[in-house]
Design a protein around this motif. Sequence first.
Motif, PDB file in Angstrom:
ATOM      1  N   SER A 245       0.490  -1.713   0.003  1.00  0.00           N
ATOM      2  CA  SER A 245      -0.162   0.361  -0.111  1.00  0.00           C
ATOM      3  C   SER A 245       1.099   1.670   0.125  1.00  0.00           C
ATOM      4  O   SER A 245       0.195   2.357  -0.649  1.00  0.00           O
ATOM      5  N   MET A 246       2.503   0.909   0.802  1.00  0.00           N
ATOM      6  CA  MET A 246       2.818   2.484   0.969  1.00  0.00           C
ATOM      7  C   MET A 246       3.465   2.351  -0.581  1.00  0.00           C
ATOM      8  O   MET A 246       5.024   2.937   0.097  1.00  0.00           O
ATOM      9  N   ARG A 247       3.681   1.547  -1.339  1.00  0.00           N
ATOM     10  CA  ARG A 247       4.915   1.580  -2.188  1.00  0.00           C
ATOM     11  C   ARG A 247       5.445   2.669  -2.378  1.00  0.00           C
ATOM     12  O   ARG A 247       6.299   3.164  -2.874  1.00  0.00           O
ATOM     13  N   LYS A 248       3.911   3.493  -3.442  1.00  0.00           N
ATOM     14  CA  LYS A 248       4.282   4.372  -4.572  1.00  0.00           C
ATOM     15  C   LYS A 248       4.777   5.988  -3.637  1.00  0.00           C
ATOM     16  O   LYS A 248       5.828   7.010  -3.459  1.00  0.00           O
ATOM     17  N   GLY A 249       4.649   5.548  -2.265  1.00  0.00           N
ATOM     18  CA  GLY A 249       5.331   6.810  -1.193  1.00  0.00           C
ATOM     19  C   GLY A 249       6.741   6.721  -0.306  1.00  0.00           C
ATOM     20  O   GLY A 249       8.114   7.090  -0.775  1.00  0.00           O
ATOM     21  N   MET A 250       6.407   5.290  -0.573  1.00  0.00           N
ATOM     22  CA  MET A 250       8.203   4.485  -0.357  1.00  0.00           C
ATOM     23  C   MET A 250       9.451   5.166  -1.520  1.00  0.00           C
ATOM     24  O   MET A 250      10.286   5.787  -1.350  1.00  0.00           O
ATOM     25  N   LEU A 251       8.408   4.884  -2.473  1.00  0.00           N
ATOM     26  CA  LEU A 251       9.592   4.755  -3.593  1.00  0.00           C
ATOM     27  C   LEU A 251       9.670   6.624  -3.720  1.00  0.00           C
ATOM     28  O   LEU A 251      10.842   6.868  -4.651  1.00  0.00           O
ATOM     29  N   ALA A 252       8.494   7.301  -3.488  1.00  0.00           N
ATOM     30  CA  ALA A 252       9.146   8.727  -3.967  1.00  0.00           C
ATOM     31  C   ALA A 252       9.917   9.679  -2.464  1.00  0.00           C
ATOM     32  O   ALA A 252      10.058  10.722  -2.833  1.00  0.00           O
ATOM     33  N   THR A 253      10.059   8.638  -1.459  1.00  0.00           N
ATOM     34  CA  THR A 253      10.492   9.278  -0.354  1.00  0.00           C
ATOM     35  C   THR A 253      12.249   9.104  -0.535  1.00  0.00           C
ATOM     36  O   THR A 253      13.113   9.225  -0.774  1.00  0.00           O
ATOM     37  N   ALA A 254      12.739   8.065  -1.478  1.00  0.00           N
ATOM     38  CA  ALA A 254      13.564   7.126  -1.628  1.00  0.00           C
ATOM     39  C   ALA A 254      14.499   7.497  -2.655  1.00  0.00           C
ATOM     40  O   ALA A 254      15.974   8.250  -1.984  1.00  0.00           O
ATOM     41  N   MET A 255      13.391   8.162  -3.533  1.00  0.00           N
ATOM     42  CA  MET A 255      14.053   9.208  -4.912  1.00  0.00           C
ATOM     43  C   MET A 255      14.409  10.711  -4.173  1.00  0.00           C
ATOM     44  O   MET A 255      15.741  11.414  -4.238  1.00  0.00           O
ATOM     45  N   ILE A 256      13.770  11.138  -3.272  1.00  0.00           N
ATOM     46  CA  ILE A 256      13.838  12.389  -3.221  1.00  0.00           C
ATOM     47  C   ILE A 256      14.927  12.490  -1.581  1.00  0.00           C
ATOM     48  O   ILE A 256      15.998  12.853  -1.837  1.00  0.00           O
ATOM     49  N   ALA A 257      15.512  11.115  -1.285  1.00  0.00           N
ATOM     50  CA  ALA A 257      16.845  10.966   0.240  1.00  0.00           C
ATOM     51  C   ALA A 257      17.973  10.703  -0.587  1.00  0.00           C
ATOM     52  O   ALA A 257      18.526  11.128  -0.537  1.00  0.00           O
ATOM     53  N   VAL A 258      18.006  10.089  -2.237  1.00  0.00           N
ATOM     54  CA  VAL A 258      19.232   9.891  -3.123  1.00  0.00           C
ATOM     55  C   VAL A 258      19.022  10.814  -3.450  1.00  0.00           C
ATOM     56  O   VAL A 258      20.630  11.586  -3.895  1.00  0.00           O
TER      57      VAL A 258
END
Length: 415
Positions: A245-258
């Motif tokens: 359920s959180m996969r989109k938000g997790m990926l967006a967070t990861a991309m911002i963090a990197v």
Amino acid sequence: MTTRRHDIDALRVIAFGLLILYHTGMAYVADWGFHIKSAHTAEWLQWPMLFMNRWRMCLLFMISGIAIALAAPEGRLLRFAGQRTWRLMLPLIFGMFVVVPIQPYCEGVSSGHVVPGFGDFLLRYWQVRPWPPHSFTGWEHGITWNHLWYLPYLWAYTLILVASMPLLSLPWVRGALATFCRAPAILFIGAPTALLTGFLLRLHPLYPDSGAFFGDWYQHAKYGFVFLAGYLLARDDAFWDRVVSMRKGMLATAMIAVTVWLGLRLAGQLLPPDAIAYRIPDSFWHPFAASVETLYLWTMLLAILGWGKVFLDRPFRWLPYATEAVYPWYMLHQSLIVLLVFVLKPMGLGAWLEPTLVIGGTVAGCALLHELVIRRVAFIRPLFGLKARQRANHEGHGAPSLAASSTMPALHHSR
């Protein structure tokens, strides 16, 4: 009877496919140490390599923990520990004496520390006596495991996990895990990130990455944590519902963090030290950069698991064969890469043709050796971590069971 999780098998196969590209890149990325370097190195390769190397080994350790959990070995712990010891340590010993030696030979000859002549080198190498200083990586031990370092690490973590399983099965432990899986996102993401940040800030300065097992405490803390997390979380349906359920938000967070993390590294390279210190005090700079780095690591792991569950949990026709091939390909690939760079480098083939031939030759070599020799010769199969043919066919048309595939390694020499 265990449930087959096709996404876990598929993620392992994909991760090992990336491994060939990554280790080929190690020969071509500028300013990074490797056993052999091409004449065609490039600084720009550092950025995609950094993007990948912060999570790829953790992903493989986490997948191994997940696979062990789904295999449910709690009722046969001694047998499970014995099987894992056999399937990890036998390939390690065989690999160190037979598969890996071409790497220190090519490294030593390229650097001028080893006299050409592989036969003579091999006879000397098998004596396991210290070499002259800087002959090759691991010269002081007389022998090296190079990219096979993952096998003893995984073996140690598995035995510690087996010894801890009675404690980890207690109701209050399972209850705490269920609470964590349902916790607010700030805790679900923030608690592991904080722990990983603590490891990075406290342990890494004292125990930098070595791959030598003893004294490699930062890597043990990081890899041991994600391995344990994979085991503890794998059987909780709420965890999988959450990462999906959180996969989109997790990926967006990861991309911002990197993006932030790589931006900080770029600023650190381009701005003079006094300018950086003026803008961001040292007491803030290092902890902030570490926090962003580990946030990227944890959210990327969860994003990969979530997206993998959605798209990869299905019985692909190629998956059983690929799952079996992972272990032999892992053992072979870096020796082939180093050998091919060693042979092709003097030919002056150019910055695009040479790496293309290295990648193509590595894939072809792994495929042919696995298909024509390793999987077909009974006494060779266990040397590359494969089960006996009759047993493997009985359990799934030549593919190891999920319990068996939980030992499939990954590697990486330079983290």
